[in-house]
Design a protein around this motif. Structure first.
Motif, PDB file in Angstrom:
ATOM      1  N   MET A   1       0.847  -1.181   0.000  1.00  0.00           N
ATOM      2  CA  MET A   1       0.000   0.000   0.000  1.00  0.00           C
ATOM      3  C   MET A   1       0.888   1.238   0.000  1.00  0.00           C
ATOM      4  N   GLY A   2       0.896   1.936  -1.123  1.00  0.00           N
ATOM      5  CA  GLY A   2       1.617   3.193  -1.208  1.00  0.00           C
ATOM      6  C   GLY A   2       0.705   4.286  -0.678  1.00  0.00           C
ATOM      7  N   ILE A   3       1.196   5.061   0.285  1.00  0.00           N
ATOM      8  CA  ILE A   3       0.344   6.042   0.952  1.00  0.00           C
ATOM      9  C   ILE A   3       0.910   7.443   0.750  1.00  0.00           C
ATOM     10  N   ASP A   4       0.082   8.301   0.139  1.00  0.00           N
ATOM     11  CA  ASP A   4       0.400   9.722   0.056  1.00  0.00           C
ATOM     12  C   ASP A   4      -0.157  10.359   1.309  1.00  0.00           C
ATOM     13  N   ALA A   5       0.663  11.162   1.959  1.00  0.00           N
ATOM     14  CA  ALA A   5       0.242  11.749   3.227  1.00  0.00           C
ATOM     15  C   ALA A   5       0.701  13.191   3.335  1.00  0.00           C
ATOM     16  N   ASP A   6       0.030  13.911   4.191  1.00  0.00           N
ATOM     17  CA  ASP A   6       0.447  15.260   4.547  1.00  0.00           C
ATOM     18  C   ASP A   6       1.857  15.132   5.124  1.00  0.00           C
ATOM     19  N   PRO A   7       2.848  15.805   4.533  1.00  0.00           N
ATOM     20  CA  PRO A   7       4.229  15.660   4.992  1.00  0.00           C
ATOM     21  C   PRO A   7       4.428  15.933   6.488  1.00  0.00           C
TER      22      PRO A   7
ATOM     23  N   ILE B   1      -8.089  -0.923   4.384  1.00  0.00           N
ATOM     24  CA  ILE B   1      -7.812   0.372   3.749  1.00  0.00           C
ATOM     25  C   ILE B   1      -8.951   1.358   3.968  1.00  0.00           C
ATOM     26  N   THR B   2     -10.179   0.935   3.694  1.00  0.00           N
ATOM     27  CA  THR B   2     -11.296   1.881   3.764  1.00  0.00           C
ATOM     28  C   THR B   2     -11.668   2.261   5.185  1.00  0.00           C
TER      29      THR B   2
ATOM     30  N   PRO C   1      -5.821  10.617  10.197  1.00  0.00           N
ATOM     31  CA  PRO C   1      -5.562  12.013   9.859  1.00  0.00           C
ATOM     32  C   PRO C   1      -4.264  12.167   9.056  1.00  0.00           C
ATOM     33  N   GLY C   2      -4.366  12.872   7.941  1.00  0.00           N
ATOM     34  CA  GLY C   2      -3.190  13.120   7.113  1.00  0.00           C
ATOM     35  C   GLY C   2      -3.089  12.219   5.900  1.00  0.00           C
ATOM     36  N   VAL C   3      -3.836  11.117   5.853  1.00  0.00           N
ATOM     37  CA  VAL C   3      -3.803  10.237   4.682  1.00  0.00           C
ATOM     38  C   VAL C   3      -4.550  10.927   3.552  1.00  0.00           C
TER      39      VAL C   3
END
Length: 162
Positions: A74-80, A124-125, A132-134
């Protein structure tokens, strides 16, 4: 393990760790004979390395032992600003066996073994996307494992020349 702990290990400690990394079932007597020291020295060194948390012993099982699961990434983009916090939260999820901070396409990579897609979808869902941040989760699911080396996660810095 801090860098200081690893750096303060001497050549004998490094050689012991290397022998154990190649075969954790090797006897203290065999290590001692190969390295030219007493069995007591090996036993004492291994105990110290364990007590300091520098080594641990575990059994690594083949994927087939878990009912032929699929390795899911699972590649996760997140708030840095929340990446570290998210990594800590992901580590707490029992379904996740690996969490890696990334440079590149994703901030985080999480991996686990799943026997069905519904189980992965629920994780995931209901659990990951709600953190928070995902911002986005992208999955990749293995369909056939051609090669898996348990020692791939072994952490051993290069030894200095003796």
């Amino acid at each position: 393990m801090t860098d200081n702990n690893w750096q303060r290990l001497d050549a004998l400690d490094h050689k012991i760790v290397d022998k154990l990394a190649r075969d954790a079932r090797i006897s203290n007597r065999a290590i001692a004979a190969e390295l030219g020291v007493t069995e007591g020295t090996i036993r004492t060194r291994i105990k110290r390395l364990q007590n300091e948390g520098l080594i641990q012993f575990t059994v690594v099982t083949d994927f087939r032992m878990a009912g032929s699961p699929n390795l899911c990434m699972m590649g996760i983009d997140a708030d840095p600003s929340r990446v570290t916090e998210l990594a800590e939260r992901l580590k707490q999820l029992p379904e996740i066996s690996c969490v890696v901070l990334m440079l590149g396409r994703f901030n985080l990579l999480a991996m686990g073994l799943f026997t069905n897609i519904e189980q992965l979808n629920i994780l995931i869902t209901e659990q990951i996307r709600s953190l928070p941040g995902v911002q986005r989760v992208e999955t990749a699911i293995s369909v056939h494992n051609l090669k898996y080396e348990a020692g791939v996660a072994k952490i051993t810095p290069a030894l200095a020349a003796d």
